[in-house]
Design an enzyme around this catalytic site. Structure first.
Site, mmCIF file in Angstrom:
data_model
loop_
_atom_site.group_PDB
_atom_site.id
_atom_site.type_symbol
_atom_site.label_atom_id
_atom_site.label_comp_id
_atom_site.label_asym_id
_atom_site.label_seq_id
_atom_site.Cartn_x
_atom_site.Cartn_y
_atom_site.Cartn_z
ATOM 1 C CE1 TYR A 309 0.341 1.480 4.421
ATOM 2 C CE2 TYR A 309 0.356 -0.923 4.595
ATOM 3 C CZ TYR A 309 0.595 0.328 5.140
ATOM 4 O OH TYR A 309 1.099 0.429 6.417
ATOM 5 C CG ASN A 323 8.085 1.018 15.395
ATOM 6 O OD1 ASN A 323 7.137 1.802 15.408
ATOM 7 N ND2 ASN A 323 8.213 0.040 16.272
ATOM 8 N N GLY A 324 6.892 3.277 12.506
ATOM 9 C CA GLY A 324 5.633 3.241 11.769
ATOM 10 C C GLY A 324 4.396 3.179 12.635
ATOM 11 C CG HIS A 328 -4.009 6.247 11.999
ATOM 12 N ND1 HIS A 328 -4.989 5.678 11.220
ATOM 13 C CD2 HIS A 328 -2.960 5.371 11.976
ATOM 14 C CE1 HIS A 328 -4.566 4.524 10.736
ATOM 15 N NE2 HIS A 328 -3.332 4.311 11.191
ATOM 16 C CB CYS A 346 -1.392 2.320 13.217
ATOM 17 S SG CYS A 346 -0.049 2.988 12.219
ATOM 18 C CG ASN A 348 -6.334 1.166 12.530
ATOM 19 O OD1 ASN A 348 -6.568 0.347 11.646
ATOM 20 N ND2 ASN A 348 -5.231 1.899 12.542
#
Length: 401
Positions: A309, A323-324, A328, A346, A348
């Site tokens: 993606y 590290n990402g 969010h 992440c 979510n």
């Protein structure tokens, strides 16, 4: 006619004589003398110290070469006082300085330049009343290169209770002890903390032993101008910042329960359903450990070619590691939030909940995550400070070696 005195009367006369002698002794101002011939009983005065010539210590001494401008520059005197001191640069201009109130020392109050010769002059007077000249010249180093450094905190800003202070150089520092000695952190109230060098030796961080107390005032000074950073490399300029710590806010997330609580000033103000990183994939799992809010973005474009993606825009993104990992909003995963972990690392939330959290978050807030199969480490980004226990953190100081 012979007069005879009886033994009794003779004894009385002797006694009267002794009384007279004793009476005279009691009124006399003359000191009594012991059998050994010395005065007895009274205090003795120590001899006055002998007058001495002034003893000077001039730093740097005359003839010194390759002096780092960041080193101490001054004059000290023993057995005397400073009458005058002048330090002159090659253009004949006097370097600013000040004499201590007791006139025992003088030190500069402005920075010296690189690659210049400075000349001492002046006088000190010894306790013997004689003057001793102050003289000589020294030369400062001409660096091969000068490096600047940057702070991650700014004047007048407010940060969360886990905020680390980071001083970062554009390249590796080899004289870490020299740099660290030039750094200071002042806090009100007083806060225990320590400096530690991060992997790569280009960045040194200061963090408190425990989270800051709310409303702490902090001032950091990095007086690195003139300080040796490496072989022929010296600091270009000082940097400093004064900032504040805000309210206490701690996020507590649990990957197995799919929840995220927000604790502000000891009270829970939110309990959000969350979808964390996919547990079965080590490349996607959310790491357990103490993360730190690093930045906030109303919209953030995310890409991960490894998982096919690119340029996926997400709202209300709060970065918590390099590290990402972010907190969010993502409408597409609302169905899994609170039930299942499907993200790429992440946290979510629904867009509305993400906005609510985003609005109240501060850079420097701790995000404590538990329950996952992977643990946050120093490899996971710039703000890995809280992955170390206090004893391990202290060992990372160049001054502890």
């Amino acid at each position: 006619m012979t007069v005879r005195i009886s033994t009794r009367r003779r004894g009385a006369a002797v006694a009267l004589g002794l009384v007279a002698v004793l009476a005279l002794g009691a009124c006399s101002s003359e000191p009594t003398v012991s059998a050994s011939g010395t005065g007895g009983g009274g205090p003795t005065s120590s001899p006055a110290p002998s007058a001495q010539p002034a003893k000077l210590t001039v730093t740097p001494a005359g003839g010194a070469q390759d002096v780092a401008p960041g080193e101490p520059v001054g004059v000290q005197v023993a057995d005397g006082t400073i009458m005058s001191v002048t330090l002159t640069n090659p253009d004949g201009k006097q370097v600013q300085g000040q004499t201590s109130p007791d006139k025992k020392s003088w030190s500069t109050t402005e920075q010296l330049g690189y690659g210049k010769t400075y000349t001492w002059s002046g006088q000190a007077q010894g306790s013997d009343g004689k003057n001793v000249a102050i003289g000589g010249a020294f030369t400062t180093v001409k660096p091969k290169r000068q490096l600047s450094a940057s702070l991650n905190v700014g004047d007048g800003q407010t940060y969360g209770i886990a905020m680390p202070i980071a001083l970062t150089f554009p390249s590796r520092v080899t004289d870490k002890a020299s740099v660290e000695k030039a750094l200071s952190v002042e806090t009100t109230p007083k806060t225990e903390g320590a400096w530690a060098w991060m992997p790569g030796d280009a960045s040194v961080h200061w963090r408190p032993k425990e989270y800051f107390k709310p409303n702490t005032q902090v001032k950091v000074n990095a007086k690195i101008y003139g300080v040796k950073i490496g072989d022929g490399v010296y600091g270009k300029q000082d940097v400093s910042a004064s900032f504040a710590i805000g309210r206490s806010q701690i996020v507590k997330g649990n990957t197995t329960q799919h929840t995220m609580q927000v604790i502000r000033d000891g009270q829970q103000i939110a309990d959000y359903p969350v979808s964390y990183g996919l547990d079965s994939d080590p490349g996607r799992v959310t790491h357990s450990g103490v993360h730190v809010v690093m930045s906030k973005h109303a919209t953030y474009s995310m890409s991960n070619p490894r998982y096919n993606y690119t340029d996926v825009n997400v709202p209300w993104a709060v970065r918590i590691s390099n590290n990402g990992e972010f907190i969010h909003g993502l409408a597409a995963s609302v169905w899994a939030q609170g039930k299942k972990n499907i993200s790429h690392g992440c946290l979510n939330l629904s867009p509305a909940r993400a906005k609510e959290y985003f609005d109240g978050a501060l850079t420097g807030d701790p995000v404590e995550i538990t329950g996952s199969t992977q643990t946050l480490s120093a490899k996971d980004g710039d703000y890995s400070d809280w992955t170390y226990d206090w004893a391990s953190w202290q060992k990372l100081s160049a001054l502890a070696r």
